[in-house]
Motif scaffolding. Structure first.
Motif, PDB file in Angstrom:
ATOM      1  N   GLN A  51       0.825  -1.219   0.000  1.00  0.00           N
ATOM      2  CA  GLN A  51       0.000   0.000   0.000  1.00  0.00           C
ATOM      3  C   GLN A  51       0.856   1.266   0.000  1.00  0.00           C
ATOM      4  OE1 GLN A  51      -3.288   0.120  -0.327  1.00  0.00           O
ATOM      5  NE2 GLN A  51      -3.348  -2.117  -0.429  1.00  0.00           N
ATOM      6  N   GLY A  52       2.151   1.121   0.207  1.00  0.00           N
ATOM      7  CA  GLY A  52       3.004   2.302   0.352  1.00  0.00           C
ATOM      8  C   GLY A  52       2.784   2.970   1.693  1.00  0.00           C
ATOM      9  N   TYR A  75       4.541   0.285  -7.378  1.00  0.00           N
ATOM     10  CA  TYR A  75       5.595  -0.502  -6.741  1.00  0.00           C
ATOM     11  C   TYR A  75       5.707  -0.179  -5.267  1.00  0.00           C
ATOM     12  CZ  TYR A  75       7.509  -2.083 -11.218  1.00  0.00           C
ATOM     13  OH  TYR A  75       7.689  -2.680 -12.421  1.00  0.00           O
ATOM     14  N   ARG A  76       6.175  -1.179  -4.514  1.00  0.00           N
ATOM     15  CA  ARG A  76       6.557  -0.934  -3.123  1.00  0.00           C
ATOM     16  C   ARG A  76       7.724   0.035  -3.071  1.00  0.00           C
ATOM     17  NH1 ARG A  76       7.421  -6.884  -0.473  1.00  0.00           N
ATOM     18  NH2 ARG A  76       5.261  -7.546  -0.701  1.00  0.00           N
ATOM     19  N   LYS A  77       7.798   0.782  -2.010  1.00  0.00           N
ATOM     20  CA  LYS A  77       8.982   1.615  -1.810  1.00  0.00           C
ATOM     21  C   LYS A  77      10.211   0.714  -1.645  1.00  0.00           C
ATOM     22  CE  LYS A  77       8.915   4.842   1.200  1.00  0.00           C
ATOM     23  NZ  LYS A  77       8.732   4.961   2.652  1.00  0.00           N
ATOM     24  N   LYS A  78      11.316   1.181  -2.171  1.00  0.00           N
ATOM     25  CA  LYS A  78      12.530   0.361  -2.136  1.00  0.00           C
ATOM     26  C   LYS A  78      12.993   0.063  -0.704  1.00  0.00           C
ATOM     27  CE  LYS A  78      14.935   1.028  -6.493  1.00  0.00           C
ATOM     28  NZ  LYS A  78      15.350  -0.364  -6.549  1.00  0.00           N
ATOM     29  N   ASP A  79      12.624   0.933   0.225  1.00  0.00           N
ATOM     30  CA  ASP A  79      13.058   0.740   1.614  1.00  0.00           C
ATOM     31  C   ASP A  79      11.950   0.168   2.508  1.00  0.00           C
ATOM     32  OD1 ASP A  79      11.519   2.988   1.323  1.00  0.00           O
ATOM     33  OD2 ASP A  79      12.840   4.343   2.411  1.00  0.00           O
ATOM     34  N   ASP A 106      12.757   8.250  -3.571  1.00  0.00           N
ATOM     35  CA  ASP A 106      13.831   7.362  -4.041  1.00  0.00           C
ATOM     36  C   ASP A 106      13.251   6.351  -5.037  1.00  0.00           C
ATOM     37  OD1 ASP A 106      15.555   8.677  -2.385  1.00  0.00           O
ATOM     38  OD2 ASP A 106      15.953   6.997  -1.038  1.00  0.00           O
ATOM     39  N   THR A 107      12.103   5.824  -4.685  1.00  0.00           N
ATOM     40  CA  THR A 107      11.465   4.801  -5.518  1.00  0.00           C
ATOM     41  C   THR A 107      10.864   5.406  -6.788  1.00  0.00           C
ATOM     42  OG1 THR A 107      10.962   3.630  -3.484  1.00  0.00           O
ATOM     43  CG2 THR A 107       9.763   2.930  -5.462  1.00  0.00           C
ATOM     44  N   VAL A 108      10.189   6.531  -6.617  1.00  0.00           N
ATOM     45  CA  VAL A 108       9.559   7.195  -7.766  1.00  0.00           C
ATOM     46  C   VAL A 108      10.618   7.574  -8.809  1.00  0.00           C
ATOM     47  CG1 VAL A 108       8.418   9.359  -8.426  1.00  0.00           C
ATOM     48  CG2 VAL A 108       7.533   8.012  -6.517  1.00  0.00           C
ATOM     49  N   ASN A 151       3.723   6.766  -9.344  1.00  0.00           N
ATOM     50  CA  ASN A 151       3.437   5.595  -8.517  1.00  0.00           C
ATOM     51  C   ASN A 151       2.082   5.830  -7.845  1.00  0.00           C
ATOM     52  OD1 ASN A 151       3.194   3.828  -6.252  1.00  0.00           O
ATOM     53  ND2 ASN A 151       5.389   3.410  -6.388  1.00  0.00           N
ATOM     54  N   PRO A 152       1.015   5.262  -8.408  1.00  0.00           N
ATOM     55  CA  PRO A 152      -0.341   5.570  -7.914  1.00  0.00           C
ATOM     56  C   PRO A 152      -0.543   5.223  -6.439  1.00  0.00           C
ATOM     57  CG  PRO A 152      -0.435   4.389 -10.004  1.00  0.00           C
ATOM     58  CD  PRO A 152       0.998   4.355  -9.572  1.00  0.00           C
ATOM     59  N   ALA A 153       0.124   4.171  -5.936  1.00  0.00           N
ATOM     60  CA  ALA A 153      -0.059   3.818  -4.519  1.00  0.00           C
ATOM     61  C   ALA A 153       0.518   4.921  -3.634  1.00  0.00           C
ATOM     62  CB  ALA A 153       0.618   2.487  -4.201  1.00  0.00           C
ATOM     63  N   LEU A 154       1.705   5.404  -4.009  1.00  0.00           N
ATOM     64  CA  LEU A 154       2.340   6.439  -3.185  1.00  0.00           C
ATOM     65  C   LEU A 154       1.610   7.769  -3.321  1.00  0.00           C
ATOM     66  CD1 LEU A 154       6.114   5.553  -3.708  1.00  0.00           C
ATOM     67  CD2 LEU A 154       4.624   4.977  -1.786  1.00  0.00           C
ATOM     68  N   ALA A 155       1.099   8.056  -4.523  1.00  0.00           N
ATOM     69  CA  ALA A 155       0.324   9.290  -4.700  1.00  0.00           C
ATOM     70  C   ALA A 155      -0.933   9.246  -3.830  1.00  0.00           C
ATOM     71  CB  ALA A 155      -0.045   9.468  -6.170  1.00  0.00           C
TER      72      ALA A 155
END
Lengths: 151, 767
Positions: free
Chosen positions: A90-91, B13-17, B500-502, B653-657
């Motif tokens: 989910q982020g 995507y998941r965040k890299k961290d 970082d991921t974006v 990154n739609p999840a992070l947005a």
């Protein structure tokens, strides 16, 4: 004073000052997942387990844990891995600073109540503050994990 | 144009961290720096305005474990600003590390360096200070031209022409207008004038301010800090300590939230000073109390709006005046105020014939304000969106209809936004989409639930910018590794946002590789290419474009090396991510072999690098709608649903947005219903902990639903605009609107608490 605490399965004998807080003691012993967010028992970041029950380590003396079994996220990696991947999807981890306390309390919730409703999740975790995520993503993550587990 | 065939861009995507963060690995300042560092503590002023007549540290210095105690007499006397802004900073040079004149209750009086926390705390109590108490300026209405000056010192300076004048308590002052304002007002059927008041909220990021400093192996000052702005911190420290920038290295590890708070160098100078003086590692961790009383909260603003319209709801003229409270120091004062007009008025570009935006920013003896997500736009939008709702209610028009009639639309020139064009604007689609998703027509009418509670709804629109045009610099360096993978190095700061991921997603798209093949490093002033830092909604838009450009640079090198290796002209080859080959596919060389070539008998670096600035700052747009349930007896407001539709261009990154949006909305709910920074009659701050300063829990935010309407921004990377700040702007006006619908009273001051509502309802009943 002399104390003996079982920290993540390992018996540790230590000399501590009487006013040493449990959070400082576990961090001194390498458990850096335990975070200090507020100092006033409001944020839930410092949650650890004492004899399997969640406690706020910023509000407990290390001396009070004498003779007890203390666990931090360092000692619960396998149990946590099960569901935190769904939070990651989910982020909702965001800055991550509140994550360990939130994860600890979620583990506790799922041990007590393996199939909680959304309202039960909100109520159980109400003491775990998060300033980044807006909470909804954390809830979706837990819900997806439960759906996956119950498939 | 928007493309649908992206491999990495547009994917959740998941965040890299992520897994490292969620599993509690040691990643933050206090986890990764040595425990044996000197503990640094700050003695703080109990008075809002005072001169230190005498300060005796001799007893404190005798405490076993205390290494030294520093006072105003020990520090350099050149003034500087701690605002993280591009040089020359618009914020005035009004700070010293320690000053003889303390200007707010919580201002620094002395720095203690000790072997452990206990000794430091003991020393705090043993420093004897004799203050000459001065009358403070506590009401920002009376600050301008007040005989009491917050900054009477002669060496105060302002580098930029922002209308600052310390002899008038002015941090900035100005006016900007377009069209025949008076003429249009005269011709309007209806002219409304209202005054709105927003408060100084704390960012309340979970990780408080903190910095570790040491002398590195070359005898340079090495700073590891929780900051959004490594390069600005280097310059600020150089000014504060009066040492060359080349002697300082600043890096940031993972950051436990920032929201703008860490766009000001709040605490870096104290441990840095200790390390310079003692040569020893030093660490300063702010307590939550310090992060509440001596931090960098939002600027309190009072905004008077005059709105001219026709009976049919056509909005023709807007006159907006902002009075902003910068507190004791001027960090971000001249710039935040600008957004209160420049990023609110353009929402109504549709039929706007004339506007004026004027402002004063004043010094007071409150803690200094700073940058907070939204940066003035939040305050301005509360005022403007509220008065538009008032106009709609007064005209008996549906507030969504009045917006449809007047909003900015794609292709319009925005006179109130530096004359920029709305090249990518889906605000109309956001409103239509949100209305449908929320079921506005059903929820807008007030519904009595029959149990002493009523349900009602409110709406607001918002905008922001994407980077500071013609100022901010975004940079990226991408390096080819042996096995055809890449290292992306940036100076922007991932503070949890996921940049970082974006940025890695964009690099993966450009290099036609998988996201796992891109490693990200940031940020370190010795290593990263110069970047202004992560603020002003700039990272995705500006640094993202730099990533695209750096990748182009590297791809050219890869093609050149590949062409040389297969013995043909560079113009005759293509790169497909795995290999360089001739167009007919007959000859090829793998990316791995090309990478190895850069390591043997090579004249190529295998590094692409680029910097980017933008002449425009394309606004993202948003619509938020809220349904509340208001208890008519207790005044308690429960959020039932908060729904929002955002146009951030193309979400990378739609999840992070989505998470950014949800997080911003909940912060906005907190500011509207519970959070406040207040002072007692002597200027002492009242909310010194989370006991008094309540931020929303997961019981306070109802259900959130966020969706997107894409536009395509031609100047952004892959059509992207920004998302980080705009999302905090709708809750204030939308919730105030819903409360009006439920109670019949407009609340023009935030926060709106149950006590106020209950008392107003009682008064209404008894009258």
């Amino acid at each position: 004073m002399e104390i003996q605490i079982t920290l993540n399965g390992k018996i540790i004998k230590d000399h501590v000052e009487p006013d040493c807080l449990l959070i400082d003691w576990v961090r001194k012993h390498g458990c850096y997942s335990v975070k200090r967010g507020c100092e006033t028992s409001n944020c839930g970041l410092c949650t650890v387990f004492m004899d399997g029950k969640p406690v706020l380590s910023c509000s407990m003396l290390a001396a009070r844990a004498n003779g007890h079994n203390v666990q931090t996220l360092e000692g619960l990696q396998e149990e946590a891995k099960d569901f935190v991947a769904f939070i990651a999807d989910q982020g909702a981890d965001q800055c991550g600073f509140c994550n360990p306390g939130f994860v600890m309390n979620t583990i506790s919730l799922l041990r007590e109540n393996p199939n909680p409703t959304d309202d039960e999740i909100r109520a159980y975790l109400a003491g775990n503050l998060c300033r980044c995520s807006g909470y909804e993503g954390q809830l979706r993550g837990i819900r997806n994990y439960l759906n996956h587990k119950n498939k | 144009m928007e493309r649908k065939d992206y491999k990495s861009v547009g994917k959740a995507y998941r965040k890299k961290d992520s897994m490292q963060l969620l599993l509690g690995k040691p990643l933050y300042v206090d986890d990764i720096t040595p425990d044996h560092a000197l503990v640094v503590k700050i003695l703080r002023s109990p008075y809002a305005n005072a001169i230190i007549k005498n300060i005796n540290t001799s007893i404190a210095k005798k405490v076993p474990g205390v290494v030294d105690v520093y006072t105003w007499e020990d520090v350099p006397k050149k003034r500087f600003t701690i605002a993280g802004q591009t040089y020359p900073e618009p914020s005035p040079y009004d700070r010293l590390i320690l000053d003889q004149h303390v200007r707010f209750a919580g201002d620094a009086v002395a720095i203690i360096a000790a072997e452990d926390e206990k000794a430091a705390k003991k020393a705090l109590k043993l420093i004897k200070v004799e203050y000459e108490k001065l009358e403070p300026v506590l009401d920002f209405h009376t600050a301008k031209d007040n005989p009491i000056l917050v900054h009477p010192e002669e060496n105060w300076t302002a580098l930029c022409k922002v209308g600052a004048d310390a002899k008038r308590n002015l941090v900035a002052s100005g006016v900007d207008s377009h069209g025949d304002l008076d003429g249009v007002f005269k011709d309007c059927d209806i002219v409304l004038e209202r005054t709105y008041h927003t408060k100084a909220y704390q960012q309340a990021m979970m990780e408080t301010f903190r910095t570790y400093t040491e002398m590195d192996r070359y005898g340079r000052l090495h700073v590891i800090s929780s900051t959004q702005i490594v390069f600005h911190v280097r310059r600020i420290l150089s000014h504060a300590l009066d040492i060359p920038k080349s002697r300082i290295r600043v890096e940031k590890p993972r950051i436990g939230g920032g929201f703008g708070a860490k766009q000001t160098s709040v605490c870096e100078m104290y441990p840095a000073f200790v390390t310079l003086k003692t040569g020893r590692p030093a660490k300063l961790i702010y307590t939550r109390e310090e992060s509440q009383i001596a931090a960098s909260p939002r600027h309190e603003m009072e905004i008077t709006v005059k709105l001219g319209a026709n009976k049919d709801g056509t909005i023709r003229a807007i006159d907006l005046y902002t009075l902003s409270n910068s507190g004791a120091y001027g960090e971000h004062g001249p710039t935040t105020v600008g957004l209160s007009g420049h990023k609110s008025i353009p929402l109504y570009t549709g039929n706007l014939e004339a506007h004026r935006f004027s402002y004063d920013v004043v010094y007071t003896n409150h803690q200094a304000a700073g940058a907070y997500r939204g940066y003035g736009a939040t305050q301005g939008i509360f005022a403007l969106e509220s008065i538009v709702n008032e106009l709609a209610e007064q005209l008996g028009m549906d507030p969504t209809t009045i917006r449809e009639k007047n909003m900015v639309r794609e292709g319009m020139k925005m006179d109130a936004y530096y004359g920029e064009m709305a090249n990518a604007c889906a605000l109309d689609k956001c409103l239509e989409h949100c209305k449908k998703m929320f079921d506005w027509d059903k929820k807008y009418p007030v519904r009595n639930m029959g149990n002493g509670k009523v349900r009602s709804a409110g709406v607001a629109m918002a905008m922001q910018g994407s980077s500071i045009s013609n100022v901010d610099v975004g940079s990226a360096t991408i390096k080819l590794g042996e096995n055809g993978t890449y290292n992306l190095t940036i100076g922007a700061a991932d503070m949890g946002t996921g940049c970082d991921t974006v940025l890695a997603q964009m690099a993966a798209e450009c290099m036609d590789c998988s996201l796992d093949d891109v490693s990200v490093f940031g940020a370190d002033t010795d290593v990263s290419p110069y970047d202004s830092g992560s603020y002003a909604s700039s990272t995705t838009y500006l640094t993202g474009k730099a990533v695209e450009m750096a990748c182009d640079d590297l791809k050219k090198q890869i093609c050149t090396i590949g062409a040389e290796m297969i013995g043909c002209d560079v113009n005759d080859v293509i790169f497909n991510g795995k290999q360089v080959m001739t167009e007919d596919g007959k000859k090829s060389v793998s990316i791995t072999d090309i990478a190895y070539k850069t390591q043997a008998n090579s004249k190529y670096t295998g590094i692409g690098t680029a910097s980017h600035s933008s002449p425009v700052s394309p606004p993202p747009y948003m619509v938020g709608m809220v349904e509340i349930e208001l208890d008519l007896f207790t005044g308690k407001v429960d959020i039932i649903d908060y729904m929002a539709v955002v146009d951030c261009g193309i979400p990378i990154n739609p999840a992070l947005a989505r998470i950014q949006t949800e997080g911003g909305i909940v912060q906005g709910i907190g500011h509207t219903l519970m959070e406040n920074v207040t002072y007692d009659a002597n200027g002492k701050p009242m909310e010194s902990s989370f006991m008094q300063y309540k931020i929303p829990t997961r019981m306070d935010m109802g259900k959130l639903k966020v969706e997107f309407e894409n536009s395509y921004e031609p100047t952004g990377p892959f059509g992207a605009k920004s998302i980080g700040e705009i999302v905090i702007n709708t809750p204030g006006p939308a919730i105030a609107h819903a409360i009006y619908r439920a109670t019949g009273k407009w609340y023009r001051e935030l926060p709106i608490t149950p006590e106020q509502i209950a008392m107003d309802l009682m008064e209404k009943e008894s009258s």
